[in-house]
Design a protein around this motif. Sequence first.
Motif, PDB file in Angstrom:
ATOM      1  N   ARG A  52       0.830  -1.205   0.000  1.00 31.50           N
ATOM      2  CA  ARG A  52       0.000   0.000   0.000  1.00 31.50           C
ATOM      3  C   ARG A  52       0.868   1.260   0.000  1.00 31.50           C
ATOM      4  NH1 ARG A  52      -2.981   3.735   3.110  1.00 31.50           N
ATOM      5  NH2 ARG A  52      -5.210   3.690   2.683  1.00 31.50           N
ATOM      6  N   ASP A  53       1.973   1.245   0.710  1.00 32.10           N
ATOM      7  CA  ASP A  53       2.838   2.429   0.792  1.00 32.10           C
ATOM      8  C   ASP A  53       3.422   2.804  -0.566  1.00 32.10           C
ATOM      9  OD1 ASP A  53       2.327   2.642   3.487  1.00 32.10           O
ATOM     10  OD2 ASP A  53       4.167   1.620   4.093  1.00 32.10           O
ATOM     11  N   ASP A  54       3.777   1.805  -1.367  1.00 27.33           N
ATOM     12  CA  ASP A  54       4.302   2.098  -2.709  1.00 27.33           C
ATOM     13  C   ASP A  54       3.231   2.765  -3.567  1.00 27.33           C
ATOM     14  OD1 ASP A  54       6.791   1.006  -2.138  1.00 27.33           O
ATOM     15  OD2 ASP A  54       6.232  -0.994  -2.880  1.00 27.33           O
ATOM     16  N   LEU A  55       2.020   2.244  -3.476  1.00 27.69           N
ATOM     17  CA  LEU A  55       0.910   2.841  -4.223  1.00 27.69           C
ATOM     18  C   LEU A  55       0.654   4.264  -3.755  1.00 27.69           C
ATOM     19  CD1 LEU A  55      -1.475   2.709  -6.199  1.00 27.69           C
ATOM     20  CD2 LEU A  55      -2.807   1.641  -4.361  1.00 27.69           C
ATOM     21  N   GLU A  56       0.636   4.456  -2.440  1.00 27.83           N
ATOM     22  CA  GLU A  56       0.369   5.793  -1.898  1.00 27.83           C
ATOM     23  C   GLU A  56       1.440   6.796  -2.312  1.00 27.83           C
ATOM     24  OE1 GLU A  56      -0.872   7.909   2.319  1.00 27.83           O
ATOM     25  OE2 GLU A  56      -0.429   5.774   2.276  1.00 27.83           O
ATOM     26  N   MET A  57       2.693   6.375  -2.332  1.00 28.75           N
ATOM     27  CA  MET A  57       3.765   7.295  -2.759  1.00 28.75           C
ATOM     28  C   MET A  57       3.594   7.699  -4.218  1.00 28.75           C
ATOM     29  SD  MET A  57       7.286   6.243  -0.779  1.00 28.75           S
ATOM     30  CE  MET A  57       7.522   4.748  -1.689  1.00 28.75           C
ATOM     31  N   ASP A  58       3.220   6.740  -5.071  1.00 28.02           N
ATOM     32  CA  ASP A  58       3.005   7.077  -6.479  1.00 28.02           C
ATOM     33  C   ASP A  58       1.776   7.973  -6.670  1.00 28.02           C
ATOM     34  OD1 ASP A  58       5.237   5.699  -7.273  1.00 28.02           O
ATOM     35  OD2 ASP A  58       4.138   3.962  -8.059  1.00 28.02           O
ATOM     36  N   LEU A  59       0.727   7.714  -5.896  1.00 25.10           N
ATOM     37  CA  LEU A  59      -0.497   8.494  -6.036  1.00 25.10           C
ATOM     38  C   LEU A  59      -0.325   9.936  -5.565  1.00 25.10           C
ATOM     39  CD1 LEU A  59      -3.176   5.941  -4.785  1.00 25.10           C
ATOM     40  CD2 LEU A  59      -2.763   6.650  -7.143  1.00 25.10           C
ATOM     41  N   THR A  60       0.450  10.136  -4.521  1.00 26.56           N
ATOM     42  CA  THR A  60       0.589  11.477  -3.934  1.00 26.56           C
ATOM     43  C   THR A  60       1.761  12.267  -4.491  1.00 26.56           C
ATOM     44  OG1 THR A  60       1.849  10.589  -2.068  1.00 26.56           O
ATOM     45  CG2 THR A  60      -0.545  10.800  -1.790  1.00 26.56           C
ATOM     46  N   ASP A  61       2.412  11.744  -5.493  1.00 23.99           N
ATOM     47  CA  ASP A  61       3.539  12.441  -6.108  1.00 23.99           C
ATOM     48  C   ASP A  61       3.088  13.801  -6.645  1.00 23.99           C
ATOM     49  OD1 ASP A  61       6.209  12.543  -6.804  1.00 23.99           O
ATOM     50  OD2 ASP A  61       5.868  11.678  -8.796  1.00 23.99           O
ATOM     51  N   VAL A 131      -7.891  16.000  -5.982  1.00 22.48           N
ATOM     52  CA  VAL A 131      -6.821  15.016  -6.107  1.00 22.48           C
ATOM     53  C   VAL A 131      -6.715  14.178  -4.838  1.00 22.48           C
ATOM     54  CG1 VAL A 131      -4.306  14.774  -6.278  1.00 22.48           C
ATOM     55  CG2 VAL A 131      -5.514  16.294  -7.840  1.00 22.48           C
ATOM     56  N   LEU A 132      -6.786  14.813  -3.694  1.00 23.97           N
ATOM     57  CA  LEU A 132      -6.686  14.095  -2.421  1.00 23.97           C
ATOM     58  C   LEU A 132      -7.833  13.097  -2.271  1.00 23.97           C
ATOM     59  CD1 LEU A 132      -4.565  14.270  -0.232  1.00 23.97           C
ATOM     60  CD2 LEU A 132      -6.070  15.802   1.021  1.00 23.97           C
ATOM     61  N   ARG A 133      -9.028  13.495  -2.649  1.00 24.24           N
ATOM     62  CA  ARG A 133     -10.174  12.581  -2.565  1.00 24.24           C
ATOM     63  C   ARG A 133      -9.990  11.395  -3.506  1.00 24.24           C
ATOM     64  NH1 ARG A 133     -13.163   9.503  -0.108  1.00 24.24           N
ATOM     65  NH2 ARG A 133     -15.216   9.146  -0.972  1.00 24.24           N
ATOM     66  N   LYS A 134      -9.455  11.647  -4.682  1.00 23.15           N
ATOM     67  CA  LYS A 134      -9.205  10.563  -5.651  1.00 23.15           C
ATOM     68  C   LYS A 134      -8.170   9.588  -5.096  1.00 23.15           C
ATOM     69  CE  LYS A 134     -10.208   9.573 -10.012  1.00 23.15           C
ATOM     70  NZ  LYS A 134     -11.497   8.990 -10.339  1.00 23.15           N
ATOM     71  N   VAL A 135      -7.145  10.103  -4.431  1.00 24.28           N
ATOM     72  CA  VAL A 135      -6.135   9.244  -3.798  1.00 24.28           C
ATOM     73  C   VAL A 135      -6.795   8.357  -2.746  1.00 24.28           C
ATOM     74  CG1 VAL A 135      -4.126   9.250  -2.249  1.00 24.28           C
ATOM     75  CG2 VAL A 135      -4.154  10.735  -4.254  1.00 24.28           C
ATOM     76  N   GLU A 136      -7.646   8.941  -1.922  1.00 29.27           N
ATOM     77  CA  GLU A 136      -8.331   8.169  -0.878  1.00 29.27           C
ATOM     78  C   GLU A 136      -9.188   7.063  -1.479  1.00 29.27           C
ATOM     79  OE1 GLU A 136     -10.542  11.150   1.199  1.00 29.27           O
ATOM     80  OE2 GLU A 136      -8.782  11.894   2.287  1.00 29.27           O
ATOM     81  N   ARG A 137      -9.868   7.353  -2.569  1.00 32.45           N
ATOM     82  CA  ARG A 137     -10.720   6.345  -3.216  1.00 32.45           C
ATOM     83  C   ARG A 137      -9.894   5.200  -3.784  1.00 32.45           C
ATOM     84  NH1 ARG A 137     -15.978   7.386  -4.772  1.00 32.45           N
ATOM     85  NH2 ARG A 137     -15.624   6.242  -6.708  1.00 32.45           N
ATOM     86  N   ILE A 138      -8.779   5.518  -4.431  1.00 30.58           N
ATOM     87  CA  ILE A 138      -7.930   4.468  -5.011  1.00 30.58           C
ATOM     88  C   ILE A 138      -7.316   3.622  -3.899  1.00 30.58           C
ATOM     89  CG2 ILE A 138      -5.832   4.022  -6.345  1.00 30.58           C
ATOM     90  CD1 ILE A 138      -6.569   6.534  -8.024  1.00 30.58           C
ATOM     91  N   LEU A 139      -6.882   4.247  -2.828  1.00 31.32           N
ATOM     92  CA  LEU A 139      -6.326   3.499  -1.701  1.00 31.32           C
ATOM     93  C   LEU A 139      -7.389   2.613  -1.049  1.00 31.32           C
ATOM     94  CD1 LEU A 139      -3.973   6.157  -0.059  1.00 31.32           C
ATOM     95  CD2 LEU A 139      -3.300   4.110  -1.359  1.00 31.32           C
ATOM     96  N   ALA A 140      -8.619   3.086  -0.972  1.00 32.30           N
ATOM     97  CA  ALA A 140      -9.705   2.261  -0.426  1.00 32.30           C
ATOM     98  C   ALA A 140      -9.963   1.049  -1.323  1.00 32.30           C
ATOM     99  CB  ALA A 140     -10.970   3.089  -0.276  1.00 32.30           C
ATOM    100  N   LYS A 141      -9.923   1.239  -2.636  1.00 30.35           N
ATOM    101  CA  LYS A 141     -10.081   0.115  -3.566  1.00 30.35           C
ATOM    102  C   LYS A 141      -8.946  -0.894  -3.387  1.00 30.35           C
ATOM    103  CE  LYS A 141     -12.613   2.575  -7.158  1.00 30.35           C
ATOM    104  NZ  LYS A 141     -12.592   3.096  -8.535  1.00 30.35           N
ATOM    105  N   PHE A 142      -7.719  -0.382  -3.176  1.00 28.36           N
ATOM    106  CA  PHE A 142      -6.571  -1.261  -2.934  1.00 28.36           C
ATOM    107  C   PHE A 142      -6.798  -2.083  -1.664  1.00 28.36           C
ATOM    108  CE2 PHE A 142      -2.506  -2.173  -0.917  1.00 28.36           C
ATOM    109  CZ  PHE A 142      -1.797  -2.766  -1.951  1.00 28.36           C
ATOM    110  N   ASP A 143      -7.247  -1.425  -0.594  1.00 27.33           N
ATOM    111  CA  ASP A 143      -7.481  -2.121   0.677  1.00 27.33           C
ATOM    112  C   ASP A 143      -8.552  -3.193   0.527  1.00 27.33           C
ATOM    113  OD1 ASP A 143      -5.570  -0.544   1.904  1.00 27.33           O
ATOM    114  OD2 ASP A 143      -7.039   0.868   2.749  1.00 27.33           O
TER     115      ASP A 143
END
Length: 149
Positions: A52-61, A131-143
């Motif tokens: 998840r951390d790798d995904l989050e780093m790429d998403l929040t770049d 953008v922040l909301r989109k990151v949260e949604r993608i991370l929720a889908k990952f989880d």
Amino acid sequence: MQATSSMISYAETALDWGVMGTLGLMSVVTLWLFIERMMFFKSVRIEDYKHRDDLEMDLTDNIGIISMIGSNAPYIGLLGTVVGIMITFYSLGDIGTVDAKKIMMGLALALKATATGLVVAMPAIVAYTIVLRKVERILAKFDVAHEEV
């Protein structure tokens, strides 16, 4: 007198190009980063990530830059306003007479910088929130996808 007049003219030009140019650049960078992030979000495949951390780093770049622009654009506009008011008062002091028309025109032009700073900041904050909301949604889908596994 001629040197002072040219100095005031130079200061007004520097104010316009410096502050307004900086705000214009900030606006273009915000738009560019917002579009880039949205394109990346459409193409990201969560199944390519193990952690998840790798995904989050790429998403929040680069989203911190959007936030920074939204936070600091009003201050740059305010700086332009303060400098514009200083130029107005200096030119009035140099002339030696109080001319209401000259004061009002100088203050109106000075306030243009603050208005522009706000015009740049508001869309930047909206873009950052989207953008922040989109990151949260993608991370929720990952989880959710990794809970099923």
